[in-house]
Design a protein around this motif. Structure first.
Motif, PDB file in Angstrom:
ATOM      1  N   UNK A 134      -7.585 -10.847 -11.524  1.00  0.00           N
ATOM      2  CA  UNK A 134      -8.750  -9.974 -11.515  1.00  0.00           C
ATOM      3  C   UNK A 134      -8.845  -9.203 -10.198  1.00  0.00           C
ATOM      4  N   UNK A 135      -8.006  -8.165 -10.021  1.00  0.00           N
ATOM      5  CA  UNK A 135      -8.081  -7.378  -8.782  1.00  0.00           C
ATOM      6  C   UNK A 135      -9.388  -6.606  -8.633  1.00  0.00           C
ATOM      7  N   UNK A 136     -10.184  -6.541  -9.722  1.00  0.00           N
ATOM      8  CA  UNK A 136     -11.484  -5.894  -9.615  1.00  0.00           C
ATOM      9  C   UNK A 136     -12.508  -6.809  -8.949  1.00  0.00           C
ATOM     10  N   UNK A 137     -12.248  -8.138  -8.930  1.00  0.00           N
ATOM     11  CA  UNK A 137     -13.143  -9.098  -8.296  1.00  0.00           C
ATOM     12  C   UNK A 137     -12.660  -9.435  -6.890  1.00  0.00           C
ATOM     13  N   UNK A 138     -11.354  -9.699  -6.755  1.00  0.00           N
ATOM     14  CA  UNK A 138     -10.755  -9.999  -5.455  1.00  0.00           C
ATOM     15  C   UNK A 138      -9.797  -8.888  -5.060  1.00  0.00           C
ATOM     16  N   UNK A 139      -9.538  -8.775  -3.767  1.00  0.00           N
ATOM     17  CA  UNK A 139      -8.569  -7.778  -3.306  1.00  0.00           C
ATOM     18  C   UNK A 139      -7.171  -8.178  -3.759  1.00  0.00           C
ATOM     19  N   UNK A 140      -6.259  -7.202  -3.776  1.00  0.00           N
ATOM     20  CA  UNK A 140      -4.896  -7.462  -4.229  1.00  0.00           C
ATOM     21  C   UNK A 140      -4.220  -8.507  -3.351  1.00  0.00           C
ATOM     22  N   UNK A 141      -4.545  -8.537  -2.057  1.00  0.00           N
ATOM     23  CA  UNK A 141      -3.958  -9.516  -1.152  1.00  0.00           C
ATOM     24  C   UNK A 141      -4.320 -10.935  -1.569  1.00  0.00           C
ATOM     25  N   UNK A 142      -5.579 -11.146  -1.934  1.00  0.00           N
ATOM     26  CA  UNK A 142      -6.016 -12.469  -2.358  1.00  0.00           C
ATOM     27  C   UNK A 142      -5.470 -12.811  -3.743  1.00  0.00           C
ATOM     28  N   UNK A 143      -5.366 -11.818  -4.621  1.00  0.00           N
ATOM     29  CA  UNK A 143      -4.767 -12.071  -5.944  1.00  0.00           C
ATOM     30  C   UNK A 143      -3.327 -12.536  -5.800  1.00  0.00           C
ATOM     31  N   UNK A 189      -2.070 -14.075  -3.263  1.00  0.00           N
ATOM     32  CA  UNK A 189      -2.090 -15.418  -2.706  1.00  0.00           C
ATOM     33  C   UNK A 189      -2.374 -16.489  -3.748  1.00  0.00           C
ATOM     34  N   UNK A 190      -3.112 -16.131  -4.810  1.00  0.00           N
ATOM     35  CA  UNK A 190      -3.453 -17.101  -5.844  1.00  0.00           C
ATOM     36  C   UNK A 190      -2.410 -17.190  -6.952  1.00  0.00           C
ATOM     37  N   UNK A 191      -1.408 -16.312  -6.943  1.00  0.00           N
ATOM     38  CA  UNK A 191      -0.413 -16.320  -8.021  1.00  0.00           C
ATOM     39  C   UNK A 191       0.339 -17.651  -8.095  1.00  0.00           C
ATOM     40  N   UNK A 192       0.526 -18.311  -6.964  1.00  0.00           N
ATOM     41  CA  UNK A 192       1.246 -19.587  -6.977  1.00  0.00           C
ATOM     42  C   UNK A 192       0.509 -20.653  -7.770  1.00  0.00           C
ATOM     43  N   UNK A 193      -0.776 -20.474  -8.004  1.00  0.00           N
ATOM     44  CA  UNK A 193      -1.514 -21.436  -8.809  1.00  0.00           C
ATOM     45  C   UNK A 193      -1.060 -21.422 -10.265  1.00  0.00           C
ATOM     46  N   UNK A 194      -0.356 -20.363 -10.684  1.00  0.00           N
ATOM     47  CA  UNK A 194       0.061 -20.246 -12.074  1.00  0.00           C
ATOM     48  C   UNK A 194       1.216 -21.172 -12.419  1.00  0.00           C
ATOM     49  N   UNK A 195       2.114 -21.419 -11.475  1.00  0.00           N
ATOM     50  CA  UNK A 195       3.272 -22.253 -11.823  1.00  0.00           C
ATOM     51  C   UNK A 195       3.846 -23.038 -10.648  1.00  0.00           C
ATOM     52  N   UNK A 196       3.151 -23.074  -9.517  1.00  0.00           N
ATOM     53  CA  UNK A 196       3.691 -23.763  -8.345  1.00  0.00           C
ATOM     54  C   UNK A 196       2.686 -24.744  -7.742  1.00  0.00           C
ATOM     55  N   UNK A 197       1.972 -25.456  -8.602  1.00  0.00           N
ATOM     56  CA  UNK A 197       1.088 -26.512  -8.132  1.00  0.00           C
ATOM     57  C   UNK A 197       1.958 -27.696  -7.693  1.00  0.00           C
ATOM     58  N   UNK A 198       1.470 -28.474  -6.744  1.00  0.00           N
ATOM     59  CA  UNK A 198       2.218 -29.652  -6.293  1.00  0.00           C
ATOM     60  C   UNK A 198       2.481 -30.578  -7.484  1.00  0.00           C
ATOM     61  N   UNK A 199       3.734 -30.958  -7.729  1.00  0.00           N
ATOM     62  CA  UNK A 199       4.056 -31.793  -8.895  1.00  0.00           C
ATOM     63  C   UNK A 199       3.599 -33.235  -8.694  1.00  0.00           C
ATOM     64  N   UNK A 200       3.377 -33.935  -9.808  1.00  0.00           N
ATOM     65  CA  UNK A 200       3.102 -35.361  -9.695  1.00  0.00           C
ATOM     66  C   UNK A 200       4.418 -36.126  -9.805  1.00  0.00           C
ATOM     67  N   UNK A 245      -7.457 -19.830   0.537  1.00  0.00           N
ATOM     68  CA  UNK A 245      -8.153 -19.891  -0.750  1.00  0.00           C
ATOM     69  C   UNK A 245      -7.301 -20.617  -1.794  1.00  0.00           C
ATOM     70  N   UNK A 246      -5.996 -20.354  -1.790  1.00  0.00           N
ATOM     71  CA  UNK A 246      -5.098 -21.045  -2.727  1.00  0.00           C
ATOM     72  C   UNK A 246      -5.091 -22.543  -2.468  1.00  0.00           C
ATOM     73  N   UNK A 247      -4.973 -22.936  -1.200  1.00  0.00           N
ATOM     74  CA  UNK A 247      -4.965 -24.362  -0.865  1.00  0.00           C
ATOM     75  C   UNK A 247      -6.299 -25.022  -1.221  1.00  0.00           C
ATOM     76  N   UNK A 248      -7.386 -24.285  -1.080  1.00  0.00           N
ATOM     77  CA  UNK A 248      -8.692 -24.820  -1.431  1.00  0.00           C
ATOM     78  C   UNK A 248      -8.741 -25.177  -2.909  1.00  0.00           C
ATOM     79  N   UNK A 249      -8.341 -24.228  -3.780  1.00  0.00           N
ATOM     80  CA  UNK A 249      -8.342 -24.497  -5.218  1.00  0.00           C
ATOM     81  C   UNK A 249      -7.374 -25.628  -5.565  1.00  0.00           C
ATOM     82  N   UNK A 250      -6.223 -25.647  -4.907  1.00  0.00           N
ATOM     83  CA  UNK A 250      -5.223 -26.675  -5.208  1.00  0.00           C
ATOM     84  C   UNK A 250      -5.726 -28.055  -4.804  1.00  0.00           C
TER      85      UNK A 250
END
Length: 582
Positions: free
Chosen positions: A96-105, A107-118, A75-80
């Motif tokens: 939003x752990x109320x929408x997604x499970x904690x495991x998926x949340x 997994x998405x934390x890297x989207x906050x500051x670890x996107x592939x740099x340009x 899911x993280x790679x998909x958004x990235x």
């Protein structure tokens, strides 16, 4: 090259370059291209997910097992890979752990500051186009490796004049990516509503509000204007710190600010997930306490909202810094909310009503900060609130206690508002969304923190602050003076004159008493009057909630009552000529 010369060159370049938008044909082609890219990415990851499921079912197929990617990482790679606004949407879902499970949340934390740099060459080109010079020319030293990468831009460290700065540069393709995604998401919402695709209804609310936020992030000058005001507001708060801007490098696509020395809250969350680490040990040595940090985050947020009306509306853990003494540092003001004085008072009332289970108060406050038209059904909203609230609270003696967290309650209210046609103001939505983000954040790093009680106490304090402030406005003072001039002249002045005579009688030769007990009684009356006034003033200024108990308000009130009774008794004794006890 001198930094001032760089900035002057940049201004000249922007004044001479016309900014024309794309033609209709080019716009159509961009949209078609973006749709194709999205379709390819979805197909690739969808087929990859199917292969991963097959790898689980057939463990003997080593090739499939080797290339299998688990659901959260997929899911993280998909958004990235989708990029643009989809990364921002993934960032929002990570909290939003109320929408997604904690495991998926997680997994998405890297989207906050670890996107592939340009690439650095692209950064250098953007920086020169905006400022007129390269980063290496503008600063004494510049680190080409980014310290954080996000959906809109990436951050590098630079030094100038002995000071450390954070240099934020926008991604080269972000303008076109975001504009196309905004149009496509708007079209997606239309399709979901038009075709009544109920399995996707949960996307309507977060996508709708997300689209409204995204447009604000694409011009760093808007972010800089918010940061200046937030920096001024934070000067009076010892628990809040906002970095100071380096004004000469503030442009549409570049932003330079002081570097805050600390760790992000996201780094702390990752360290907790991984177990004991040097970061956690270092923070504990510096006195870090998760509950104190949680209290400061809430107090800062509510203080910014209710006192100044300007607040950080993108409170994910990568934007919050853990500074020494549990001070909260704030970065990335791309999404900021502005609340009017009228809305602030109603939001305080709404939050207090929510924490105390006052459904009528919740409806009244919510309606006052919402738009309502002929299609609005206030009765339907009230009925839905009464129905849903049965799952929010539980009886605790004579009072009610929250058993459902703030996030779920606010999401229920937003759903009810959509169903009944009650539409909150845009910045009120930002307030609610920010409060939801704080709740999800605190649930992760301080799960035992009593958010409901802290909200109640803090809102009660700010409600009293607003009442005191509104009482002493110039218009109110003038109105009170004009309306009560006779009372001030005939009542208050006569009372003060009586106390003055009692106080000085023993010092005037013609009224001096030779009775020591009477002189002591006169002094006692004067002192009691002063003490009574002080006790009443202390009770009025007490920071604790106005309720009886072991607090300053109760102590001041008891002292005032005792002083008042003693004062009345002493005055009566003097007036009747009785000989008081010494």
């Amino acid at each position: 090259m001198n930094a001032a010369v760089c900035a002057a060159n940049a201004r000249a370049r922007h004044q001479n370059i016309p900014h024309a938008g794309p033609s209709a044909c080019r716009l159509l082609w961009m949209n078609i291209t973006r749709v194709i890219v999205i379709a390819v990415v979805l197909t690739r990851h969808g087929s990859g997910h199917l292969l991963s499921l097959l790898a689980r079912s057939w463990p003997r197929v080593n090739i499939l097992r080797k290339h299998a990617i688990m659901g959260p990482d997929r899911l993280r790679l998909l958004f990235e890979d989708l990029g643009g606004t989809f990364i921002k949407f993934g960032q929002m879902l990570a909290l939003q752990p109320d929408i997604l499970s904690l495991e998926y949340c997680n997994g998405l934390l890297d989207l906050l500051d670890r996107i592939s740099p340009f690439p650095y060459c692209e950064l250098e080109r953007v920086f020169k186009e905006e400022t007129g010079c390269k980063p290496s020319e503008a600063f004494d030293s510049f680190d080409p490796e980014p310290v954080a990468t996000a959906s809109v831009g990436q951050v590098h460290v630079a030094w100038l004049g002995g000071r450390k700065f954070a240099v934020k540069v926008q991604r080269p393709s972000v303008q076109s990516d975001f504009a196309g995604d905004i149009r496509l998401m708007t079209g997606s919402l239309w399709v979901i509503r038009r075709l009544h695709l109920r399995p996707f209804y949960w996307l309507i609310e977060p996508i709708g509000e997300f689209l409204a936020w995204t447009r604000e992030e694409l011009d760093f000058r808007r972010e800089a204007s918010y940061m200046r005001q937030a920096w001024r507001n934070a000067q009076s708060n010892p628990h809040e710190r906002v970095p100071e801007l380096l004004e000469k490098f503030v442009t549409r696509r570049t932003l330079v600010m002081e570097f805050l020395p600390g760790s992000t809250l996201l780094s702390y969350l990752r360290a907790r997930e991984d177990g004991p680490s040097s970061l956690i040990s270092s923070l504990e040595e510096r006195g870090f306490d998760s509950h104190t940090m949680a209290a400061h985050i809430i107090d800062n947020f509510l203080g910014d909202v209710f006192q100044y009306g300007l607040f950080h509306a993108d409170l994910h853990p990568a934007n919050l810094m853990i500074l020494p003494e549990n001070i909260v540092g704030y970065i990335d003001f791309g999404i900021t909310g502005c609340i009017s004085s009228y809305s602030r008072q109603n939001l305080i009332a709404l939050t207090l009503a929510y924490t105390s289970g006052d459904l009528k108060g919740m409806c009244d406050a919510f309606f006052r900060v919402s738009a309502m038209d002929s299609s609005t059904s206030a009765a339907r909203f009230q009925q839905g609130l009464a129905r849903d609230s049965r799952n929010w609270y539980e009886k605790d003696g004579r009072s009610v206690r929250l058993r459902k967290n703030f996030t779920l309650v606010m999401l229920d209210m937003l759903r009810l508002s959509r169903e009944s046609g009650v539409w909150p103001e845009r910045d009120v939505i930002k307030y609610i969304r920010s409060a939801i983000a704080i709740d999800g954040l605190i649930t992760r790093f301080a799960p035992r923190f009593d958010l409901g009680q802290h909200l109640r106490d803090t809102c009660d304090r700010y409600l009293k602050w607003h009442m005191r402030r509104s009482m002493f406005t110039m218009n109110n003072l003038i109105g009170w003076t004009a309306a009560n001039v006779h009372l001030f002249r005939d009542g208050g002045l006569r009372g003060l004159e009586t106390l003055r005579r009692l106080a000085v009688a023993q010092y005037l030769p013609e009224h001096r008493s030779h009775d020591r007990a009477t002189d002591l009684a006169r002094s006692r009356v004067t002192y009691l009057a002063g003490f009574l006034a002080s006790a009443c003033f202390t009770a009025w200024l007490a920071p604790e909630p106005v309720q009886l108990g072991a607090n300053v308000f109760t102590a001041a009130l008891a002292s005032a009552c005792a002083a008042f009774c003693w004062l009345i008794s002493s005055v009566r004794n003097l007036q009747s000529g009785e000989r008081p006890n010494a």
